[in-house]
Design an enzyme around this catalytic site. Structure first.
Site, PDB file in Angstrom:
ATOM      1  N   LYS A  13      17.814   3.259  21.206  1.00  0.00           N
ATOM      2  CA  LYS A  13      18.652   3.480  22.394  1.00  0.00           C
ATOM      3  C   LYS A  13      18.818   4.972  22.640  1.00  0.00           C
ATOM      4  O   LYS A  13      18.667   5.798  21.726  1.00  0.00           O
ATOM      5  CB  LYS A  13      20.026   2.832  22.237  1.00  0.00           C
ATOM      6  CG  LYS A  13      20.847   3.263  21.009  1.00  0.00           C
ATOM      7  CD  LYS A  13      21.677   4.518  21.147  1.00  0.00           C
ATOM      8  CE  LYS A  13      22.539   4.801  19.905  1.00  0.00           C
ATOM      9  NZ  LYS A  13      23.077   6.169  19.833  1.00  0.00           N
ATOM     10  N   PRO A 100      12.790   7.677  13.843  1.00  0.00           N
ATOM     11  CA  PRO A 100      13.347   8.641  12.887  1.00  0.00           C
ATOM     12  C   PRO A 100      14.768   8.248  12.508  1.00  0.00           C
ATOM     13  O   PRO A 100      15.526   7.727  13.330  1.00  0.00           O
ATOM     14  CB  PRO A 100      13.335   9.957  13.667  1.00  0.00           C
ATOM     15  CG  PRO A 100      13.308   9.566  15.107  1.00  0.00           C
ATOM     16  CD  PRO A 100      12.592   8.244  15.172  1.00  0.00           C
ATOM     17  N   MET A 101      15.111   8.510  11.231  1.00  0.00           N
ATOM     18  CA  MET A 101      16.467   8.184  10.769  1.00  0.00           C
ATOM     19  C   MET A 101      17.383   9.385  11.004  1.00  0.00           C
ATOM     20  O   MET A 101      16.930  10.526  10.979  1.00  0.00           O
ATOM     21  CB  MET A 101      16.426   7.796   9.296  1.00  0.00           C
ATOM     22  CG  MET A 101      15.705   6.469   9.104  1.00  0.00           C
ATOM     23  SD  MET A 101      15.663   5.929   7.391  1.00  0.00           S
ATOM     24  CE  MET A 101      14.299   6.863   6.757  1.00  0.00           C
ATOM     25  N   GLY A 103      18.704  10.206  13.782  1.00  0.00           N
ATOM     26  CA  GLY A 103      18.267  10.829  15.030  1.00  0.00           C
ATOM     27  C   GLY A 103      19.167  10.548  16.214  1.00  0.00           C
ATOM     28  O   GLY A 103      18.957  11.085  17.296  1.00  0.00           O
ATOM     29  N   GLY A 107      18.300   3.525  15.152  1.00  0.00           N
ATOM     30  CA  GLY A 107      17.283   2.763  14.429  1.00  0.00           C
ATOM     31  C   GLY A 107      17.846   1.793  13.397  1.00  0.00           C
ATOM     32  O   GLY A 107      17.524   0.607  13.408  1.00  0.00           O
ATOM     33  N   SER A 109      20.904   0.626  13.088  1.00  0.00           N
ATOM     34  CA  SER A 109      21.751  -0.382  13.743  1.00  0.00           C
ATOM     35  C   SER A 109      20.893  -1.440  14.416  1.00  0.00           C
ATOM     36  O   SER A 109      21.198  -2.637  14.379  1.00  0.00           O
ATOM     37  CB  SER A 109      22.629   0.282  14.813  1.00  0.00           C
ATOM     38  OG  SER A 109      23.440   1.271  14.246  1.00  0.00           O
ATOM     39  N   ASP A 142      27.472   0.805  16.495  1.00  0.00           N
ATOM     40  CA  ASP A 142      26.393   0.644  17.487  1.00  0.00           C
ATOM     41  C   ASP A 142      25.734  -0.732  17.434  1.00  0.00           C
ATOM     42  O   ASP A 142      24.956  -1.076  18.326  1.00  0.00           O
ATOM     43  CB  ASP A 142      25.286   1.684  17.247  1.00  0.00           C
ATOM     44  CG  ASP A 142      25.731   3.097  17.570  1.00  0.00           C
ATOM     45  OD1 ASP A 142      26.813   3.264  18.162  1.00  0.00           O
ATOM     46  OD2 ASP A 142      24.984   4.035  17.222  1.00  0.00           O
TER      47      ASP A 142
END
Ligand code: C5P
Length: 288
Positions: A13, A100-101, A103, A107, A109, A142
Site C-alpha cells: 500500500k 522491502p521490509m 519501507g 509488506g 501486515s 495496518d
C-alpha cells in the site's frame, strides 16, 4: 494430494496522505489517511499438513518465524477456530518476499492479511471479515485495511475504514536504503499531532496530491537518505513518504513518464514503477 492454495498475493500500500490528529492514552496515534493498494506484492503459498504444526518453510533474513506476522496470524486464526470448536490442521507457509521490509508499504501486515484470508478458506473456518479484522488489528494497525479488499479512507488507529474509489495513477517508488523504525517516528517530540480533521468531501477530487504525511519531516530529519530521495524525486512532481518511511513516491500521468523517471534513479537506491489497484487480488476469498 495435500490441499493447498498457491500464489496468493499480498499487495503493498501507499499512504496517499497521512495526518496525525491526536494521541490516545495508550500511546497509539489517531490518524486520517488514504490507503492505496498498489501492484507490487509478496507471494505466499499454503499447503496443509497431516499434523498440527504451523511451519514457515522459507528463511527470511532478520525475521525469525516466531516474529513473522504471517505465522502469528496463522496461530491466532487456529486459536480462534479452536475456541469455536472448529477443526484445523497444520500448514506449511512459503513466503516469496519481494517487498522491502521497514519501507512503509505494509509488506508484513499484508502477508498477515493474506494468511488470514487463505487459511480461513483452506480450513473452512468461515470467520466473517469483521472477525478476521479483529484478529488482524491485534497484529498491527495496518492489517485490517488489507482485509477490507478495497482502497479506503482510514481513521482511528487504523481500524475505522471507509471504502473509497481512488483515481488510477502510475507511481515511482524509491527505497533509499535505510530502514525506519515506526515507533521511533511516532514517539518523536518533534512530531506534530494536531492536524485538522478532514472529510472525504475535502479530498475526493484532490487525490493523490491532497494533504501531506505528518511523519515525513521527522523521518527525513532522523534519516538523511529519506530527505535525499524526497529531494531527488521532487524534480518529477510532488514527492511524498509513505507510512513511517523509508519509501518515498511520486505520481505520474503516464507509464512512459514513470519509466523515464525510473531510468534516472541513482543506482544506490532500489526503485519500482507501479500503479494503483482498484481491489485486493484476494478479494474474492473474503466473506462480508
Ligand atoms: O500497529 P503497528 O505494530 O504497525 O505499530 C507499530 C508502532 O507504531 C506502535 O508500537 C506505535 O508505537 C506506533 N503506532 C502509533 N499509532 C498508530 C500506529 C502505530 O503510535 N496508529
Amino acid at each position: 494430494m495435500k490441499r493447498s492454495l498457491r500464489h496468493c498475493a499480498a499487495p503493498a500500500k501507499l499512504n496517499l496522505f497521512l495526518h496525525v490528529t491526536g494521541r490516545r492514552d495508550d500511546g497509539y496515534h489517531l490518524l486520517q489517511s488514504v490507503f492505496q493498494l498498489i501492484a507490487l506484492h509478496d507471494e505466499l503459498h499454503f499447503t496443509l499438513r497431516d499434523d498440527d504444526a504451523i511451519v514457515r518453510v522459507t528463511d527470511i533474513a532478520g525475521v525469525p518465524a516466531e516474529d513473522d506476522l504471517a505465522i502469528r496470524a496463522a496461530r491466532l486464526l487456529k486459536a480462534a477456530a479452536a475456541e469455536r470448536g472448529l477443526p484445523t490442521t497444520g500448514v506449511d507457509i512459503a513466503i516469496d518476499k519481494r517487498l522491502p521490509m521497514g519501507g512503509g508499504i505494509g509488506g508484513g501486515s499484508s502477508d498477515a492479511a493474506t494468511t488470514l484470508i487463505a487459511l480461513n478458506h483452506l480450513w473452512d473456518t468461515q470467520l466473517s471479515r469483521a472477525e478476521l479484522m479483529r484478529i488482524g488489528l491485534s497484529l498491527g494497525a495496518d492489517v485490517p485495511f488489507f482485509l477490507l479488499g478495497r482502497n479506503a479512507f482510514v481513521e482511528g488507529i487504523g481500524e475505522r475504514l471507509t471504502p473509497l474509489d481512488t483515481p488510477d495513477s502510475w507511481f515511482v517508488l524509491v527505497h533509499p536504503g535505510v530502514s525506519v523504525p515506526t515507533p521511533l517516528i511516532f514517539k518523536s517530540p518533534e512530531l506534530t499531532r494536531d492536524s485538522k480533521m478532514v472529510t472525504i468531501a475535502d479530498f475526493s477530487e484532490r487525490l493523490p496530491a491532497f494533504g501531506k504525511n505528518d511523519l515525513q519531516a521527522v523521518a527525513a530529519r532522523a534519516f538523511p537518505p529519506v530527505a535525499d530521495a524526497l529531494e531527488w524525486l521532487s524534480d518529477f512532481g510532488e514527492a511524498r513518504m509513505t507510512g513511517s518511511g523509508a519509501c518515498v513516491f511520486a505520481a505520474f500521468a503516464s507509464q512512459d513518464d514513470a519509466d523515464a523517471a525510473l531510468r534516472r534513479v541513482p543506482p544506490e537506491w532500489r526503485a519500482w514503477k507501479t500503479r494503483t489497484l482498484a481491489a485486493h487480488p484476494m478479494a474474492r476469498w473474503l466473506q462480508s
